[in-house]
Design a protein around this motif. Structure first.
Motif, PDB file in Angstrom:
ATOM      1  N   LEU A 188      43.239  33.481  43.313  1.00 37.43           N
ATOM      2  CA  LEU A 188      42.252  32.431  43.552  1.00 37.43           C
ATOM      3  C   LEU A 188      40.832  32.979  43.483  1.00 37.43           C
ATOM      4  O   LEU A 188      40.544  34.065  43.980  1.00 37.43           O
ATOM      5  CB  LEU A 188      42.487  31.808  44.937  1.00 37.43           C
ATOM      6  N   HIS A 189      39.951  32.201  42.884  1.00 35.18           N
ATOM      7  CA  HIS A 189      38.529  32.540  42.876  1.00 35.18           C
ATOM      8  C   HIS A 189      37.878  32.026  44.154  1.00 35.18           C
ATOM      9  O   HIS A 189      38.267  30.989  44.683  1.00 35.18           O
ATOM     10  CB  HIS A 189      37.838  31.918  41.654  1.00 35.18           C
ATOM     11  N   ASP A 190      36.885  32.764  44.641  1.00 32.97           N
ATOM     12  CA  ASP A 190      36.178  32.413  45.875  1.00 32.97           C
ATOM     13  C   ASP A 190      34.827  31.791  45.499  1.00 32.97           C
ATOM     14  O   ASP A 190      33.945  32.467  44.957  1.00 32.97           O
ATOM     15  CB  ASP A 190      35.979  33.668  46.730  1.00 32.97           C
ATOM     16  N   LEU A 191      34.648  30.501  45.804  1.00 33.62           N
ATOM     17  CA  LEU A 191      33.423  29.807  45.413  1.00 33.62           C
ATOM     18  C   LEU A 191      32.199  30.367  46.130  1.00 33.62           C
ATOM     19  O   LEU A 191      31.115  30.498  45.539  1.00 33.62           O
ATOM     20  CB  LEU A 191      33.552  28.311  45.707  1.00 33.62           C
ATOM     21  N   SER A 192      32.376  30.723  47.413  1.00 37.08           N
ATOM     22  CA  SER A 192      31.250  31.283  48.156  1.00 37.08           C
ATOM     23  C   SER A 192      30.776  32.584  47.537  1.00 37.08           C
ATOM     24  O   SER A 192      29.566  32.835  47.446  1.00 37.08           O
ATOM     25  CB  SER A 192      31.655  31.511  49.622  1.00 37.08           C
ATOM     26  N   ALA A 193      31.717  33.402  47.090  1.00 38.99           N
ATOM     27  CA  ALA A 193      31.345  34.671  46.449  1.00 38.99           C
ATOM     28  C   ALA A 193      30.618  34.412  45.138  1.00 38.99           C
ATOM     29  O   ALA A 193      29.657  35.113  44.800  1.00 38.99           O
ATOM     30  CB  ALA A 193      32.575  35.525  46.225  1.00 38.99           C
ATOM     31  N   HIS A 194      31.072  33.405  44.389  1.00 45.26           N
ATOM     32  CA  HIS A 194      30.398  33.080  43.138  1.00 45.26           C
ATOM     33  C   HIS A 194      28.980  32.565  43.380  1.00 45.26           C
ATOM     34  O   HIS A 194      28.081  32.811  42.582  1.00 45.26           O
ATOM     35  CB  HIS A 194      31.203  32.037  42.361  1.00 45.26           C
ATOM     36  N   LEU A 195      28.793  31.860  44.520  1.00 43.95           N
ATOM     37  CA  LEU A 195      27.479  31.282  44.799  1.00 43.95           C
ATOM     38  C   LEU A 195      26.528  32.287  45.453  1.00 43.95           C
ATOM     39  O   LEU A 195      25.340  32.346  45.117  1.00 43.95           O
ATOM     40  CB  LEU A 195      27.639  30.059  45.718  1.00 43.95           C
ATOM     41  N   GLY A 252      27.357  35.780  46.082  1.00 41.33           N
ATOM     42  CA  GLY A 252      27.600  37.188  45.770  1.00 41.33           C
ATOM     43  C   GLY A 252      28.553  37.834  46.759  1.00 41.33           C
ATOM     44  O   GLY A 252      28.944  37.257  47.777  1.00 41.33           O
ATOM     45  N   GLY A 253      28.950  39.055  46.452  1.00 40.48           N
ATOM     46  CA  GLY A 253      29.880  39.785  47.309  1.00 40.48           C
ATOM     47  C   GLY A 253      31.320  39.589  46.866  1.00 40.48           C
ATOM     48  O   GLY A 253      31.658  38.614  46.191  1.00 40.48           O
ATOM     49  N   ILE A 254      32.178  40.548  47.217  1.00 42.67           N
ATOM     50  CA  ILE A 254      33.614  40.492  46.903  1.00 42.67           C
ATOM     51  C   ILE A 254      34.357  40.079  48.159  1.00 42.67           C
ATOM     52  O   ILE A 254      34.165  40.680  49.226  1.00 42.67           O
ATOM     53  CB  ILE A 254      34.119  41.864  46.409  1.00 42.67           C
ATOM     54  N   PRO A 255      35.191  39.045  48.115  1.00 40.41           N
ATOM     55  CA  PRO A 255      35.903  38.600  49.323  1.00 40.41           C
ATOM     56  C   PRO A 255      36.753  39.723  49.926  1.00 40.41           C
ATOM     57  O   PRO A 255      37.516  40.387  49.208  1.00 40.41           O
ATOM     58  CB  PRO A 255      36.780  37.458  48.812  1.00 40.41           C
ATOM     59  N   ASN A 256      36.628  39.919  51.228  1.00 43.49           N
ATOM     60  CA  ASN A 256      37.465  40.923  51.906  1.00 43.49           C
ATOM     61  C   ASN A 256      38.947  40.573  51.788  1.00 43.49           C
ATOM     62  O   ASN A 256      39.807  41.460  51.827  1.00 43.49           O
ATOM     63  CB  ASN A 256      37.072  41.024  53.378  1.00 43.49           C
ATOM     64  N   ARG A 257      39.223  39.261  51.624  1.00 41.61           N
ATOM     65  CA  ARG A 257      40.618  38.837  51.473  1.00 41.61           C
ATOM     66  C   ARG A 257      41.261  39.518  50.270  1.00 41.61           C
ATOM     67  O   ARG A 257      42.405  39.956  50.322  1.00 41.61           O
ATOM     68  CB  ARG A 257      40.656  37.313  51.319  1.00 41.61           C
ATOM     69  N   ASP A 258      40.520  39.607  49.154  1.00 40.43           N
ATOM     70  CA  ASP A 258      41.053  40.245  47.951  1.00 40.43           C
ATOM     71  C   ASP A 258      41.179  41.753  48.127  1.00 40.43           C
ATOM     72  O   ASP A 258      42.114  42.377  47.617  1.00 40.43           O
ATOM     73  CB  ASP A 258      40.140  39.950  46.753  1.00 40.43           C
ATOM     74  N   ILE A 259      40.231  42.340  48.858  1.00 44.05           N
ATOM     75  CA  ILE A 259      40.294  43.796  49.094  1.00 44.05           C
ATOM     76  C   ILE A 259      41.436  44.115  50.057  1.00 44.05           C
ATOM     77  O   ILE A 259      42.171  45.093  49.859  1.00 44.05           O
ATOM     78  CB  ILE A 259      38.951  44.308  49.645  1.00 44.05           C
ATOM     79  N   ASP A 260      41.604  43.268  51.079  1.00 47.99           N
ATOM     80  CA  ASP A 260      42.698  43.481  52.032  1.00 47.99           C
ATOM     81  C   ASP A 260      44.063  43.388  51.367  1.00 47.99           C
ATOM     82  O   ASP A 260      45.027  44.017  51.808  1.00 47.99           O
ATOM     83  CB  ASP A 260      42.622  42.440  53.172  1.00 47.99           C
ATOM     84  N   ALA A 261      44.145  42.605  50.276  1.00 43.51           N
ATOM     85  CA  ALA A 261      45.424  42.450  49.572  1.00 43.51           C
ATOM     86  C   ALA A 261      45.881  43.754  48.942  1.00 43.51           C
ATOM     87  O   ALA A 261      47.049  43.895  48.558  1.00 43.51           O
ATOM     88  CB  ALA A 261      45.300  41.364  48.507  1.00 43.51           C
ATOM     89  N   LEU A 262      44.973  44.721  48.839  1.00 45.41           N
ATOM     90  CA  LEU A 262      45.320  46.041  48.291  1.00 45.41           C
ATOM     91  C   LEU A 262      45.721  47.009  49.398  1.00 45.41           C
ATOM     92  O   LEU A 262      45.648  48.225  49.223  1.00 45.41           O
ATOM     93  CB  LEU A 262      44.125  46.601  47.507  1.00 45.41           C
ATOM     94  N   ALA A 263      46.159  46.465  50.531  1.00 49.40           N
ATOM     95  CA  ALA A 263      46.487  47.275  51.707  1.00 49.40           C
ATOM     96  C   ALA A 263      47.447  48.429  51.438  1.00 49.40           C
ATOM     97  O   ALA A 263      47.272  49.519  51.993  1.00 49.40           O
ATOM     98  CB  ALA A 263      47.037  46.375  52.817  1.00 49.40           C
ATOM     99  N   PRO A 264      48.490  48.258  50.565  1.00 51.59           N
ATOM    100  CA  PRO A 264      49.377  49.414  50.319  1.00 51.59           C
ATOM    101  C   PRO A 264      48.621  50.638  49.804  1.00 51.59           C
ATOM    102  O   PRO A 264      48.987  51.771  50.122  1.00 51.59           O
ATOM    103  CB  PRO A 264      50.353  48.870  49.271  1.00 51.59           C
ATOM    104  N   TYR A 265      47.565  50.410  49.016  1.00 52.08           N
ATOM    105  CA  TYR A 265      46.757  51.536  48.524  1.00 52.08           C
ATOM    106  C   TYR A 265      45.923  52.128  49.652  1.00 52.08           C
ATOM    107  O   TYR A 265      45.802  53.355  49.771  1.00 52.08           O
ATOM    108  CB  TYR A 265      45.836  51.076  47.391  1.00 52.08           C
TER     109      TYR A 265
END
Length: 806
Positions: A445-452, A454-467
């Motif tokens: 999913l794209h984050d509209l707030s991030a598009h408006l 700026g910034g990368i959603p922490n939700r997407d970064i947290d999804a990389l938790a295994p790394y």
């Protein structure tokens, strides 16, 4: 030296080339498989008074060899086969193909030449020495041919063969194992060429008692031959329609029951009631319901259930429609579920089978534990496969994962779960797998707030938790907080992968990920291979220990690591091991001279050429000898190669600078508009202008320099090749083991595992880069850029005298 597996396969497939044109694969398979059978039984049983097959005088493959060029070759081959068939009760089995058929094989000289070449191909195979103890090289070759025949036969004619990979799954999930006794029975009511039965029997240490029935006459003959080639001459295969005329019965006339059953019936058979009144079935097979008249899927399933003992277990391949179709089939399905007969369902990828492209499933039956059934174990394995031509094919890792998960009833997200019967009842006994397992990938999913903003959603970064669990400080190297719930990247997108690879936590991970491999190398004990060992047992053992070694490795999928071994086994190790168990480690010293008869093409590329004689090495490539014994000589050759490259580059540069229309070497072009040493020498004799003469002499110097460099390289390479050639017979057994095991096998596997480790990093790098690029420019910044660029364009247009009103 014993023939390699892959060479045997290619020789057999070459025999098919001799028959293409006159017939299609569904027909010429009968000819090729008959000759394979004749050659095999002749090599194995000729002169053996106690063999399973009696080869009488005048009925061997040698008698066929004597017919090459004979005007009556076709008729005489038929008589030889008939004599063997009559002696061994194989009439209607090995004499199906007519070798005197002019429509298929041609007339006169065309038939003589074709059959003579065909016999010549098989004549060159020594099949007597190619059965390692407990292994089945010829059976595997038969399997190889069947797969190719099925591929070439097309949809309407390829149904005689169930892919070996699927057969393995059925054999394993019904519970046949090392404890299964030899007198246990296995049954296939639609056995085709017998591959399912053989795979099931292979799972038991001493085999099983095999029973099968096949409606098609030619295919049942293939099955009988297949059984003999797999050393199962006592297997019982009947011809006939299983539903209307089942052959396997008890003394009281009821159906014979078996311990195990496996089957791949014809999908959605529209003629299943032919010769049968299901309402008055004397065997009581349809007590749970009568299938639709135009769809026989459940007819075969009900027959199999009735043919199992009260403790029996079975696995049946059927189209997905049996899981959800309504009306009569829905009632049968509900009754079977309530009886507890269905233990599990495995959904397979589409386009696996040769008769159809539709996806199929495996229905696993277990009558022994039906009374205690509280759920059905479901597996969605539809996404695990590789492309193989125009078909899909299960990989070794796909097979192993399916069997592991099913056997241990292991629940994996988006792959498998135990579905309670109560949940199935609420779905009206619909068993369609997607109702219970969502195998779809999570939506990105794209984050509209991030598009408006700026910034990368922490939700997407947290999804990389295994790394982040493996690289705890890497996250702070790549990102820093920007605002509530959002972060910003600290590394440019183009530098993400380099940053990860150079990070100390990744380097520690890479080193740690190789430790299980190092431990496995010791466990595998590949240097202990000896003559008479069983290659299939070897690859099973080392494959299982490699899987176990990587069972706890973070980020890495142990099945991916297992596939690396299995791929390399198929490419290289298998052939090597077959040679070692038949010839011993001394085979590493052997160099085969490649002899090409006049008019023939060279079938193999030589590894060494010594005094114009070509040699092939089967186990140890020359480069391994060079690396271990002649590194200094190779370094000198590398330097000489650099000198050649430099001389060539200098020559080409000089010629390019001076060969234009006005160049000093323009008159040295030959008839092909090229400048050669010969054309330069010829022009020198005619040239009179000092500048042209000087240029020609300089060109000649460059040609001479290149020639000297190439001569020095050639002499050094020939000297090294000769030294390598002389090194082979001097190798000790310890050196041979080091070269094959350490330098060849383990070095290759290690390199591939290292590549897999880097691939994991690439996945992380790609995702980080994707997120950074997605949110790099917020909408206001993009809008401002558009406005700025629009103003600049308008300014340029005004300066050109172009203005307009909005």
């Amino acid at each position: 030296m014993a023939i390699k597996k892959t060479e045997l396969y290619s020789s057999l497939w070459a025999s098919c080339d001799e028959l293409r044109g006159g017939m299609d694969a569904s027909q010429y398979k009968d000819y090729v498989l008959t000759l394979l059978f004749m050659k095999y039984v002749s090599d194995k049983y000729k002169g053996d008074l106690y063999g399973m097959i009696v080869v009488p005088a005048g009925a061997s493959f040698d008698d066929m060899v004597a017919l090459k060029g004979d005007k009556e070759i076709g008729d005489k081959i038929n008589k030889i086969i008939a004599r063997l068939a009559e002696e061994n009760d194989l009439k209607g089995v090995i004499d199906v193909a007519d070798f005197n058929d002019e429509d298929k094989l041609g007339k006169g000289k065309e038939m003589i030449d074709r059959l003579s070449k065909l016999i010549g191909i098989f004549e060159g195979l020594d099949l007597s020495a190619n059965r390692a103890d407990g292994d089945d090289l010829l059976g595997d070759a038969y399997e190889y041919l069947m797969r190719h025949f099925a591929t070439e036969s097309g949809k309407s004619k390829g149904q005689f063969y169930t892919p070996a990979e699927v057969s393995q799954i059925l054999a394993k999930v019904i519970g046949i194992n090392s404890e299964t006794p030899q007198d246990a029975t296995v049954y296939d009511p639609t056995c085709g060429s017998g591959s399912l039965l053989l795979k099931a029997s292979d799972q038991a240490p001493r085999g099983l008692s095999i029973f099968g029935q096949e409606m098609d006459n030619a295919t049942s003959a293939l099955a009988r031959m297949n059984m003999i080639l797999h050393n199962n001459a006592t297997a019982k295969i009947w011809k006939g329609n299983t539903l209307s005329d089942p052959q396997w019965k008890e003394a009281n006339g009821q159906l014979k029951t078996f311990d195990f059953a496996v089957a791949n019936p014809p999908f959605s058979n529209k003629n299943w009631t032919s010769g049968l009144n299901p309402e008055k079935d004397e065997f009581g097979r349809f007590e749970w319901g009568i299938p639709p008249e135009k769809n026989g899927d459940y007819a075969f399933l009900l027959h199999i259930i009735k043919s199992l003992k009260s403790t029996g277990k079975g696995a049946v391949i059927l189209p997905h429609g049996v899981l959800f179709r309504g009306n009569a089939e829905a009632r049968i399905r509900e009754n079977l579920i309530k009886q507890g007969y269905i233990k599990g369902i495995i959904g397979l990828p589409a386009n696996l089978f040769y008769g159809t492209g539709i996806p199929a499933c495996i229905i696993v039956i277990d009558k022994e534990h039906s009374h205690a059934r509280r759920g059905i174990f479901m597996v969605d394995a539809s996404k695990g496969f590789m492309k193989d031509g125009n078909k899909n094919r299960l990989r070794a890792q796909d097979i192993h994962k399916i069997v592991d998960v099913f056997t241990h009833q292991r629940e994996l997200p988006r792959y498998s779960r135990m579905v309670p019967l109560s949940e199935i009842a609420t779905n009206d006994y619909n068993l369609n797998i997607p109702r219970y397992i969502d195998a779809s990938e999570p939506e990105d999913l794209h984050d509209l707030s991030a598009h408006l903003q700026g910034g990368i959603p922490n939700r997407d970064i947290d999804a990389l938790a295994p790394y982040w669990r493996v690289f705890p400080s890497l996250r702070s190297t790549l990102f820093q907080p920007a605002r509530e719930g959002y972060s910003q990247s600290l590394v440019k997108a183009a530098e993400v992968k380099t940053t990860i690879l150079n990070h100390p936590e990744f380097q520690a991970f890479a080193a740690q990920s190789l430790q299980p491999f190092s431990a496995w190398c010791g466990q595998a004990a590949l240097d202990q291979i000896k003559e008479g060992d069983n290659p299939k047992q070897l690859i099973h053992r080392i494959g299982e220990t490699l899987l176990e070694s990587y069972s706890e490795a973070p980020l890495l999928d142990r099945y991916d690591i297992y596939q690396i071994l299995m791929d390399y086994w198929a490419e290289t190790m298998q052939d090597d091991v077959y040679l070692l168990v038949q010839e011993g480690w001394q085979a590493g010293r052997v160099l085969r001279e490649l002899v090409v008869k006049k008019g023939e093409k060279l079938k193999e590329q030589p590894d060494l050429v010594i005094a114009k004689t070509r040699y092939k090495t089967d186990l140890i490539p020359p480069q391994l000898i060079v690396a271990r014994f002649f590194a200094a000589e190779q370094a000198q050759i590398d330097q000489l190669q650099s000198a050649v490259d430099s001389a060539t580059q200098a020559l080409e540069s000089y010629l390019e600078e001076n060969s234009g229309d006005d160049g000093l070497l323009a008159d040295a072009l030959n008839d092909k508009d090229k400048i050669t040493k010969a054309s330069v020498t010829a022009r020198l004799k005619l040239a009179t202008e000092p500048d042209e003469v000087a240029a020609l002499k300089q060109a000649k110097k460059h040609f001479d320099a290149e020639a000297r460099a190439k001569k020095a390289l050639k002499e050094a390479q020939e000297a090294l090749d000769l030294a390598v050639f002389k090194q082979y017979p001097q190798l000790s057994e310890a050196e041979i083991k080091t070269l094959i095991v350490e330098d060849k096998w383990l070095a290759t596997l290690r390199t591939r595992i290292e590549a897999e480790i880097e691939r994991i990093t690439q996945q992380l790098a790609n995702r980080v880069k994707e997120l950074e690029e997605r949110y790099a420019e917020p909408l206001p910044a993009l809008t401002q850029q558009v406005e700025s660029l629009s103003d600049r364009v308008a300014g340029h247009l005004r300066a050109m005298g172009l203005e307009w009103e909005a």
